[in-house]
Design an enzyme around this catalytic site. Structure first.
Site, PDB file in Angstrom:
ATOM      1  N   MET A   1       0.847  -1.171   0.000  1.00  7.36           N
ATOM      2  CA  MET A   1       0.000   0.000   0.000  1.00  7.36           C
ATOM      3  C   MET A   1       0.896   1.238   0.000  1.00  7.36           C
ATOM      4  O   MET A   1       1.536   1.543   0.993  1.00  7.36           O
ATOM      5  CB  MET A   1      -0.904  -0.028   1.229  1.00  7.36           C
ATOM      6  CG  MET A   1      -1.557   1.258   1.530  1.00  7.36           C
ATOM      7  SD  MET A   1      -2.832   1.237   2.811  1.00  7.36           S
ATOM      8  CE  MET A   1      -2.202   0.202   4.082  1.00  7.36           C
ATOM      9  N   PRO A   2       0.990   1.960  -1.132  1.00  7.23           N
ATOM     10  CA  PRO A   2       1.815   3.159  -1.196  1.00  7.23           C
ATOM     11  C   PRO A   2       1.246   4.294  -0.335  1.00  7.23           C
ATOM     12  O   PRO A   2       0.030   4.473  -0.241  1.00  7.23           O
ATOM     13  CB  PRO A   2       1.774   3.549  -2.672  1.00  7.23           C
ATOM     14  CG  PRO A   2       1.365   2.310  -3.386  1.00  7.23           C
ATOM     15  CD  PRO A   2       0.482   1.573  -2.435  1.00  7.23           C
ATOM     16  N   PHE A   3       2.153   5.023   0.281  1.00  9.06           N
ATOM     17  CA  PHE A   3       1.810   6.224   1.048  1.00  9.06           C
ATOM     18  C   PHE A   3       2.703   7.333   0.533  1.00  9.06           C
ATOM     19  O   PHE A   3       3.931   7.223   0.581  1.00  9.06           O
ATOM     20  CB  PHE A   3       2.054   5.990   2.544  1.00  9.06           C
ATOM     21  CG  PHE A   3       1.738   7.188   3.387  1.00  9.06           C
ATOM     22  CD1 PHE A   3       0.461   7.400   3.877  1.00  9.06           C
ATOM     23  CD2 PHE A   3       2.722   8.129   3.666  1.00  9.06           C
ATOM     24  CE1 PHE A   3       0.173   8.516   4.648  1.00  9.06           C
ATOM     25  CE2 PHE A   3       2.443   9.247   4.433  1.00  9.06           C
ATOM     26  CZ  PHE A   3       1.166   9.433   4.923  1.00  9.06           C
ATOM     27  N   HIS A  41      -2.431   6.033  -0.691  1.00  7.15           N
ATOM     28  CA  HIS A  41      -2.769   7.145   0.203  1.00  7.15           C
ATOM     29  C   HIS A  41      -1.838   8.315  -0.092  1.00  7.15           C
ATOM     30  O   HIS A  41      -0.627   8.137  -0.214  1.00  7.15           O
ATOM     31  CB  HIS A  41      -2.607   6.721   1.666  1.00  7.15           C
ATOM     32  CG  HIS A  41      -3.532   5.615   2.037  1.00  7.15           C
ATOM     33  ND1 HIS A  41      -4.703   5.835   2.711  1.00  7.15           N
ATOM     34  CD2 HIS A  41      -3.468   4.278   1.808  1.00  7.15           C
ATOM     35  CE1 HIS A  41      -5.325   4.683   2.900  1.00  7.15           C
ATOM     36  NE2 HIS A  41      -4.589   3.718   2.350  1.00  7.15           N
TER      37      HIS A  41
END
Length: 72
Positions: A1-3, A41
């Site tokens: 999940m990229p932030f 995100h």
């Protein structure tokens, strides 16, 4: 999940520009990293000129001396 965290000076960044930035960053992560766009995100932090330093000076002072953040 990229932030993704983006720090920018608080300038002419209105709601529409923020939305465009979020969309374009999400698109880049989807294209380049092959990630699900629904799991990316993005946070935009707007920082006051007095709280950002460059070359040993506050941006507020640099702007008073003619410094600009606009693309030439």
């Amino acid at each position: 999940m990229p932030f993704i965290k983006v720090d920018v000076l608080r300038e002419d960044l209105n709601r529409e520009k923020k939305q465009q930035l979020i969309r374009e960053l999400n698109k880049a992560v989807t294209t380049v990293l092959n990630k699900d766009p629904h799991l990316t995100h993005i946070v935009i932090n707007e920082i006051e000129d007095d709280n950002w330093g460059y070359a040993g000076e506050q941006v507020t002072i640099l702007k008073e001396q003619g410094f600009s953040t606009e693309k030439k």
